[in-house]
Design an enzyme around this catalytic site. Structure first.
Site, PDB file in Angstrom:
ATOM      1  N   ARG A 101     -31.819  34.371  31.118  1.00  0.00           N
ATOM      2  CA  ARG A 101     -31.992  35.573  30.302  1.00  0.00           C
ATOM      3  C   ARG A 101     -30.637  36.262  30.188  1.00  0.00           C
ATOM      4  NH1 ARG A 101     -33.783  41.308  31.739  1.00  0.00           N
ATOM      5  NH2 ARG A 101     -34.080  42.168  29.656  1.00  0.00           N
ATOM      6  N   HIS A 146     -29.438  45.329  25.131  1.00  0.00           N
ATOM      7  CA  HIS A 146     -29.363  45.711  26.540  1.00  0.00           C
ATOM      8  C   HIS A 146     -28.326  46.829  26.672  1.00  0.00           C
ATOM      9  CE1 HIS A 146     -30.434  44.143  30.757  1.00  0.00           C
ATOM     10  NE2 HIS A 146     -29.708  45.234  30.953  1.00  0.00           N
ATOM     11  N   GLU A 191     -35.655  47.656  28.928  1.00  0.00           N
ATOM     12  CA  GLU A 191     -35.839  48.887  29.715  1.00  0.00           C
ATOM     13  C   GLU A 191     -35.620  50.165  28.920  1.00  0.00           C
ATOM     14  OE1 GLU A 191     -33.655  48.918  33.378  1.00  0.00           O
ATOM     15  OE2 GLU A 191     -34.684  47.168  34.164  1.00  0.00           O
ATOM     16  N   ASN A 331     -39.726  44.324  34.432  1.00  0.00           N
ATOM     17  CA  ASN A 331     -38.636  44.435  35.403  1.00  0.00           C
ATOM     18  C   ASN A 331     -39.133  45.279  36.561  1.00  0.00           C
ATOM     19  OD1 ASN A 331     -37.162  43.138  33.466  1.00  0.00           O
ATOM     20  ND2 ASN A 331     -35.695  44.793  33.114  1.00  0.00           N
ATOM     21  N   TYR A 333     -38.282  46.411  40.694  1.00  0.00           N
ATOM     22  CA  TYR A 333     -37.387  46.379  41.850  1.00  0.00           C
ATOM     23  C   TYR A 333     -37.978  47.047  43.089  1.00  0.00           C
ATOM     24  CZ  TYR A 333     -33.501  45.043  38.751  1.00  0.00           C
ATOM     25  OH  TYR A 333     -32.676  44.382  37.872  1.00  0.00           O
ATOM     26  N   GLU A 400     -36.770  40.902  35.496  1.00  0.00           N
ATOM     27  CA  GLU A 400     -35.739  41.360  36.422  1.00  0.00           C
ATOM     28  C   GLU A 400     -36.386  41.725  37.743  1.00  0.00           C
ATOM     29  OE1 GLU A 400     -32.955  44.484  35.254  1.00  0.00           O
ATOM     30  OE2 GLU A 400     -32.793  43.603  33.258  1.00  0.00           O
TER      31      GLU A 400
END
Ligand SMILES: *[C@@H]1O[C@H](CO)[C@@H](O)[C@H](O)[C@H]1NC(C)=O
Ligand SMILES: *[C@@H]1O[C@H](CO)[C@@H](O)[C@H](O)[C@H]1NC(C)=O
Ligand SMILES: *[C@@H]1O[C@H](CO)[C@@H](O)[C@H](O)[C@H]1NC(C)=O
Length: 496
Positions: A101, A146, A191, A331, A333, A400
């Site tokens: 990606r 991005h 995002e 994504n 985290y 992500e």
């Protein structure tokens, strides 16, 4: 007897292995599962003004005032991937991943963001790159945006100007026309929440605006229109001949209720709606989450506004945005604990007051070098379930997920983080029946981490930023991930 003993020994070995990693799944990932890695143009490419590339808002943001970045550095050279792309592809191949990606810099294709000038050198660069990936049996997952908006479009109002959505659709059309024959997986906007919050709310990212009460909502509105228009261009003009999939990529911190009280559960749910639902609901269900509509309208009215600070979609816009997905790009985290709190009195308009939850992290969660990033692996499984229950996507890519440290080669913290998050993802697949089909870890290599510069490293490969060669070296996590990509097993041994 011998056979029995061997079986026993084998069972003990497996058990011992599992014992050391009590919570790590010892089952295999499905054979069709795609292991990959992720990057983004501004964070790795460098070559910021080469071969006809125009200026992006990140170029301007860091050049104008270096103190906006922790170490006063920029992405001017970054990992120098603009020149070292063949070497990058060989390293991806060595890593054993089947999916990469990366993002396209809008300003390489359209230097000022408008269709007035198309830069063939930029198109050629990405065409060569993508063809070389495919020649090495690596599927490209291409992000159109991005965070590197052309500076000229910023001057026209950027993500606060609805016209930017039309420019984005034009850019997308040029990309599909030229690169679409070689790409099966597209992401439109990466995002949007983080661009809107950091760039238009807190002001830590480009363009540095601090409009936390209204700019963040306008930014969300325009980015969703941009995503939807690009998706429609693909759907109507290219899907039949090119046969790819295209979606939005959304980021979300898991919200864990701080206690088992009903009020904390309500606050955690609201937190997820204000983070992920904010963007997912319009695309997967046709409008903002009802709770956001109600709460923001309510506070806006009490603040003296004759309309809501959350822009209203027209019926035409609802039809435009609703249903613009092929997969769910997630994504993920970290997590926070979320506690209910009484509504704050009316004061200056603010997203945080609209949401009104008390978020904090547990001291028990392992902490990275960054304040925002702690490890709460089961949040991965919980969030995948939440997404699946709310939006019923036919497939999910975890686009992500990763851990930051100081860049050391023996990165046991990252290895442990990845192993435990991937184990929870595997449980979501095998135990909960959720169709997660691919994973691109953040990141393939150390890179320019936005306002944190090079002070924080996310790579499973190290990059030596002190060497003009930007030498890449596998870290412990990279070697571990390489084995995972080949064996599909998170431990030394797996069982069927
Ligand atoms: C969005 O599309 C779905 C599927 O076509 C439909 O059921 C739903 O009513 C739409 N939502 C809105 C708000 O129009
Ligand atoms: C809107 O405000 C009124 C009056 O303060 C309150 O009673 C109501 O619960 C609020 N609704 C929402 C959704 O916040
Ligand atoms: C440059 O980097 C490559 C791999 O990244 C390495 O093989 C080579 O030895 C390096 N050269 C120098 C001069 O450091």
């Amino acid at each position: 007897m011998m056979k029995y003993l061997l079986t026993l020994l084998f069972a003990l070995a497996v058990k011992g292995c599992v014992g050391q990693n009590a919570n790590i799944s010892n089952r295999y990932f499905p054979e069709s599962f795609l292991f990959g890695a992720a990057t983004a143009a501004y964070q790795i490419e460098g070559g910021w003004n080469e071969d006809g590339k125009g200026e992006s808002m990140w170029d301007r943001f860091v050049h104008d005032n270096p103190s906006r970045v922790a170490d006063r550095q920029s992405g001017d050279v970054a990992c120098d991937s603009y020149h070292k792309w063949r070497e990058d592809i060989q390293l991806l191949k060595e890593l054993g991943v089947k999916l990469y990606r990366f993002s396209i810099a809008w300003t390489r294709i359209m230097p000022d963001g408008t269709p007035a000038v198309i830069n063939q050198a930029g198109i050629d660069y990405y065409k060569n790159f993508i063809q070389e990936l495919r020649a090495n049996d690596i599927e490209p997952l291409v992000t159109l945006y991005h965070w590197d908006l052309p500076q000229h479009l910023l001057e026209l109002g950027g993500w606060l100007n609805v016209q930017t959505a039309d420019y984005f659709a034009e850019y997308a059309r040029v990309v599909f026309e030229n690169l679409g024959p070689y790409v099966k997986l597209w992401a439109t906007v990466n995002e949007p929440k983080t661009t809107c919050m950091n760039g238009h709310g807190w002001g830590t990212h480009a363009p540095g605006l601090k409009l936390i009460g209204d700019g963040v909502y306008q930014c969300a509105y325009v980015q969703l229109l941009a995503h939807a228009k690009a998706w429609r261009v693909y759907d109507e003009e290219f899907r039949a001949s090119q046969g790819g999939k295209i979606s939005l990529v959304l980021d979300c911190t898991w919200a864990e209720p701080a206690s088992d009280s009903a009020l904390d559960a309500e606050a955690a749910e609201r937190d997820l709606q204000f983070n992920l639902g904010w963007y997912a609901n319009p695309v997967y269900r046709g409008n903002w989450p009802q709770e956001m509509i109600d709460r923001i309208a309510n506070r806006s009215s009490l603040e003296g506004y004759p309309f809501s600070r959350l822009p209203e979609f027209t019926p035409e816009q609802i039809d435009l945005v609703n249903g613009t997905f092929d997969y769910f790009g997630l994504n993920m985290y970290t997590a926070s604990l979320v506690q209910w709190q009484d509504d704050s009195p009316i004061s200056i308009p603010d997203y945080s007051l609209d949401k009104n939850t008390n978020n904090y992290v547990s001291p028990d969660w392992p902490k990275s070098v960054s304040d925002w990033l702690t490890s709460y692996p089961s949040g991965m499984r919980k969030l995948l379930n939440w997404v699946n229950n709310k939006y019923h996507p036919s497939e999910i890519f975890v686009t992500e997920n990763g851990w930051s440290d100081n860049g050391q080669l023996d990165d046991q913290g990252r290895l442990t983080y990845l192993q435990s998050y991937l184990s929870n993802m595997l449980d979501a697949i095998l135990e909960d029946g959720i169709n997660v089909v691919g994973y691109t870890t953040w990141s393939f290599m150390d890179n320019f981490e936005w306002h944190l510069g090079y002070t924080e490293k996310f790579g499973i490969l190290q990059v030596d930023f002190n060497s003009p060669n930007r030498t890449r070296t596998f870290k412990s996590s990279g070697k571990w991930y390489q084995r995972l990509a080949t064996t599909r097993c998170l431990l030394d041994q797996c069982v069927d």
